[in-house]
Motif scaffolding. Sequence first.
Motif, mmCIF file in Angstrom:
data_model
loop_
_atom_site.group_PDB
_atom_site.id
_atom_site.type_symbol
_atom_site.label_atom_id
_atom_site.label_comp_id
_atom_site.label_asym_id
_atom_site.label_seq_id
_atom_site.Cartn_x
_atom_site.Cartn_y
_atom_site.Cartn_z
ATOM 1 N N TYR A 134 0.820 -1.215 0.000
ATOM 2 C CA TYR A 134 0.000 0.000 0.000
ATOM 3 C C TYR A 134 0.857 1.269 0.000
ATOM 4 C CZ TYR A 134 -3.258 3.539 1.823
ATOM 5 O OH TYR A 134 -4.001 4.675 2.003
ATOM 6 N N PHE A 135 1.815 1.345 0.961
ATOM 7 C CA PHE A 135 2.476 2.649 1.058
ATOM 8 C C PHE A 135 3.399 2.979 -0.112
ATOM 9 C CE2 PHE A 135 4.690 6.357 2.375
ATOM 10 C CZ PHE A 135 3.615 7.130 2.776
ATOM 11 N N LEU A 144 2.771 2.378 -3.073
ATOM 12 C CA LEU A 144 1.826 2.901 -4.068
ATOM 13 C C LEU A 144 1.504 4.367 -3.780
ATOM 14 C CD1 LEU A 144 -0.861 0.071 -4.567
ATOM 15 C CD2 LEU A 144 0.879 0.836 -6.193
ATOM 16 N N VAL A 145 1.202 4.655 -2.496
ATOM 17 C CA VAL A 145 0.931 6.054 -2.118
ATOM 18 C C VAL A 145 2.120 6.919 -2.507
ATOM 19 C CG1 VAL A 145 0.543 7.633 -0.168
ATOM 20 C CG2 VAL A 145 -0.574 5.391 -0.183
ATOM 21 N N PHE A 150 2.459 7.417 -6.339
ATOM 22 C CA PHE A 150 1.464 8.348 -6.886
ATOM 23 C C PHE A 150 1.761 9.792 -6.476
ATOM 24 C CE2 PHE A 150 -1.518 4.570 -7.036
ATOM 25 C CZ PHE A 150 -1.499 4.488 -8.418
ATOM 26 N N GLN A 151 2.293 9.956 -5.261
ATOM 27 C CA GLN A 151 2.594 11.307 -4.780
ATOM 28 C C GLN A 151 3.785 11.918 -5.514
ATOM 29 O OE1 GLN A 151 3.539 10.807 -0.656
ATOM 30 N NE2 GLN A 151 1.412 10.929 0.021
#
Lengths: 151, 149
Positions: free
Chosen positions: B105-106, B108-109, B112-113
Amino acid sequence: MLKPSVLTWILVIFGLVFIFVPMVYVQFNVAVNPNSQQTKDMIIGRGEDYRDKTHVRVSYGIALSDLIFWLPLLAAGSIGVILGRIWGYILWGVSGAISVYISIILLFTEREYVYPSVGPLVYYTIFWGFFVYWGVATIAYATLRLSDAKL
Amino acid sequence: MFQKQVGPYPLGIWIVFIVLLAVFLGWGMQAYSLLNWDGAVDIGFQNERFTGDAVERAWAHESWSVALVDVLWPLPIGIVAIVGLLRKRLFGFAAGLMEFAITVYFPLVFAFQRWTTYRSTALVALFLWAIPSFVGIICLWVNRKSFTQ
């Protein structure tokens, strides 16, 4: 087969009403149109604006990751527990772990900006608190149910 | 293939241990960042300093918060996972899945950021943590019957 209990249904309905449906709506808006005032009203507070460019990117990154990873896990887990399947409880525990993780990050990064505009009641319920409560509850409940289960 | 027994554990579980070691390298670096932020920037693990302009300071604040949370939440989950997996217990299986879900998950965050600003760091996060963690999830799942209460 783990037959759903009353507590299972409470967590399913709570997750659907206060976590899944609002987050799909909010994060879809952030992903598609992060700079609209409607989006900013939802994620920062009514009439508020992003602090800077980093704030937009942080919100955008979390929104996309939630939409493609966390929310599908949550939905699949909820379907699984309704069906009484072990994998449903495992996915619930996994999505609960992510919910707690990102909520603690947001506590450190966002609280000082969001809390003043929404107040304690809203912040510690629908804005931030429910995500922690639901995450901890699903991890604990999934662990308890799985302790009686055979994979 | 992942279920093939290699010594005391199936091959897939050995792969899970290797991925967990890579993940722990990340948590170790996050802990180091909290102790010596500028040192972590110097070796390229963190990207922004607290002495930069307003935007750089904002990113640094966000990265510092993530480092702190990584030490407080996924690091203990990872320790529980290793203990449980070594003992072939169900709680290790569950904790391993939680750990890998976070480490998919992180990144990916993060990607994207910061894809437009720190693409190389985002790629490192995806290839060193997210993709191996996804493989780890598969390895755990195919070996789920190896675990007991």
